[in-house]
Design a protein around this motif. Sequence first.
Motif, short mmCIF file in Angstrom:
data_model
loop_
_atom_site.label_atom_id
_atom_site.label_comp_id
_atom_site.label_asym_id
_atom_site.label_seq_id
_atom_site.Cartn_x
_atom_site.Cartn_y
_atom_site.Cartn_z
N PHE A 43 0.75 -1.18 0.30
CA PHE A 43 0.02 0.15 0.00
C PHE A 43 0.73 0.98 0.03
N CYS A 44 0.74 2.14 -0.82
CA CYS A 44 1.66 3.41 -1.05
C CYS A 44 0.62 4.56 -0.82
N ALA A 45 1.14 5.77 -0.46
CA ALA A 45 0.61 7.11 -0.41
C ALA A 45 1.52 8.06 -0.81
N TRP A 46 0.98 9.34 -1.18
CA TRP A 46 1.71 10.36 -1.31
C TRP A 46 1.08 11.67 -0.97
N LYS A 47 2.05 12.57 -0.84
CA LYS A 47 1.38 13.97 0.08
C LYS A 47 0.84 14.89 -0.87
N SER A 48 1.24 14.52 -2.23
CA SER A 48 0.50 15.26 -3.40
C SER A 48 -0.79 14.55 -3.72
N ASP A 49 -1.83 15.48 -4.48
CA ASP A 49 -3.01 14.87 -5.08
C ASP A 49 -2.80 13.99 -6.30
N ASN A 50 -1.64 13.84 -6.93
CA ASN A 50 -1.50 13.41 -8.36
C ASN A 50 -0.68 12.38 -8.19
N GLY A 51 -0.34 11.73 -7.01
CA GLY A 51 0.61 10.42 -6.80
C GLY A 51 1.94 10.82 -7.20
N THR A 52 2.54 12.07 -7.20
CA THR A 52 3.98 12.27 -7.26
C THR A 52 4.72 12.75 -6.18
N GLY A 53 6.06 12.54 -6.07
CA GLY A 53 6.65 13.09 -5.16
C GLY A 53 7.18 12.25 -4.01
N THR A 54 7.65 12.46 -2.58
CA THR A 54 7.96 11.37 -1.90
C THR A 54 7.00 10.32 -1.49
N MET A 55 7.22 8.94 -1.65
CA MET A 55 6.24 8.12 -1.36
C MET A 55 6.30 7.19 -0.33
N TYR A 56 5.21 7.10 0.52
CA TYR A 56 5.12 6.16 1.77
C TYR A 56 4.83 4.71 1.48
N LYS A 57 5.06 3.77 1.83
CA LYS A 57 4.61 2.35 1.47
C LYS A 57 4.68 1.57 2.78
N THR A 58 4.05 0.60 2.72
CA THR A 58 3.84 -0.49 3.64
C THR A 58 3.15 -1.83 3.33
N ASN A 59 3.58 -2.89 3.67
CA ASN A 59 2.79 -4.06 3.21
C ASN A 59 2.22 -4.85 4.71
N ALA A 60 2.18 -4.04 5.59
CA ALA A 60 1.69 -4.53 7.00
C ALA A 60 1.05 -3.30 7.51
N SER A 61 0.04 -3.86 8.74
CA SER A 61 -0.80 -2.83 9.49
C SER A 61 0.24 -1.85 10.15
N VAL A 62 -0.14 -0.61 10.03
CA VAL A 62 0.50 0.53 10.81
C VAL A 62 -0.39 1.42 11.78
N PRO A 63 0.01 1.05 13.06
CA PRO A 63 -0.92 1.78 13.91
C PRO A 63 -1.01 3.25 14.13
N THR A 64 0.37 3.94 13.95
CA THR A 64 0.59 5.25 13.94
C THR A 64 1.52 5.84 12.76
N LEU A 65 1.18 6.68 12.30
CA LEU A 65 2.11 7.18 10.98
C LEU A 65 3.23 8.41 11.22
N GLY A 66 3.21 8.51 12.37
CA GLY A 66 4.64 9.34 12.70
C GLY A 66 4.32 10.78 11.59
N GLY A 67 5.53 11.06 10.94
CA GLY A 67 5.72 12.02 10.02
C GLY A 67 4.63 12.03 8.86
N TRP A 68 3.99 10.99 8.87
CA TRP A 68 2.82 10.89 7.60
C TRP A 68 1.47 10.97 8.01
N ASP A 69 1.40 11.27 9.40
CA ASP A 69 -0.03 11.54 10.08
C ASP A 69 -0.54 12.72 9.21
N ASN A 70 -1.89 12.43 8.99
CA ASN A 70 -2.75 13.43 8.02
C ASN A 70 -2.17 13.82 6.82
N GLY A 71 -1.22 13.08 6.24
CA GLY A 71 -0.50 13.45 5.30
C GLY A 71 -0.86 12.74 3.85
N PHE A 72 -1.88 11.83 4.07
CA PHE A 72 -2.15 11.18 2.80
C PHE A 72 -3.01 12.03 1.69
#
Length: 407
Positions: A43-72
């Motif tokens: 599962f991947c996410a970006w802080k842009s609305d067009n799927g560009t820039g720095t990418m977040y990725k995980t293949n496991a459940s994540v209870p807290t997102l740290g610096g990505w909190d409220n950033g997707f």
Amino acid sequence: MRTTLLRRLATVATALGLSSAGLLGAGVAPAQAAVADCPAGYFCAWKSDNGTGTMYKTNASVPTLGGWDNGFRSVVNRTNKFACLYDDANYGLDGMVGVVYPSPSGSEWGGPGSNSVSSVKLVPTERECAMDAYPEWYSAQAPKAAGFGDLNADKKADVLVRDKAGRLWFLPGDGSGKLVGAGGWNGMNLLTRHGDFSGDGREDVIAREASGKLWLYPGDGSGALGARKLVGTGGWNAMGSVVAFGDMSGDQRTDLLAVEKATGKLWLYPGTTAGTIGPRKLLGSGGWNGMNVLTASGDMNGDGLGDLIAREASTGKLWLYPGKAGAAFGPRLLVGSGGWNVMASLLAVGDQNGDGLGDLAAITNTRFVSPELRGDGVLVTYPGTGTGKLGTGTPETDTWWSLNGAF
């Protein structure tokens, strides 16, 4: 009235016009180079609305997102699981919960449905974003000895449930659930139980494979199932309904009933001492394909013989066919004058309420409406009266949605 969380959020998503593979995974957005960088199985996410820039990725459940909190701002789910996006940390349910459907190819991506995502959970079925994989089931201690409807011999009515991931769950009647089949059960296009085919005093399960083979899964006395045995080498797909009935022939062996699709004939397949299926006997010469649900309900009229409940497709009427000595049915009794087509399925549960009488349950479809609950996945229980008729139904819970069968 309690509203199922994910249904409420789906309605909200539609109202807000979230149509790009975000909440509930609807729609397909134009391909972007950065989206293609998301590895398969992540599962991947970006802080842009067009799927560009720095990418977040995980293949496991994540209870807290740290610096990505409220950033997707845009997401893609290349796993084979459902991605649950929570406004709350630690998968909390006070805020909004979004669901991103699996898109292993990465072709579907878009907004997450919320700018406040704080935790991510990957689960096999959609319902697990907000509740257990299995529904709520409660039953009372019955006064009679273990038997019909009791898989673990605790004198309480039990249920088996298959989820959409192909897992099998045992519900013992206390609201809990136990995994008894880790996967692969979606390869069966029919599941039925009630009665001891193997002769060990424990209730068993009969399953029909998509190929038309028929398998016996012996109960182990704990709610789980033992190694399967082939009891029908093929051709069982010619049957529209196959129902494990209990002992109809009076030989202390459990029998099967089956309705032939092409002719509407009703056949009795007697169980044998070897735990196999004996030569069939014609019970009904035609017209049984006019019934779209058959349920072996146990003894509903207090005569000590098993009965059959059938729903008439054209009218929504519910009929009781009382068992008779000599492997036959007596004159049918109308037990529901209409309206039963709002039920997706019927569930024979034995004595659920502990009064010594056989009961019936039903799981609703989208047409069901009551003052308490409405829509699909509502469990309605009907107490038996001991005369073959049913008492007033009570909607119990709306946790029976998005499953793949209960028996």
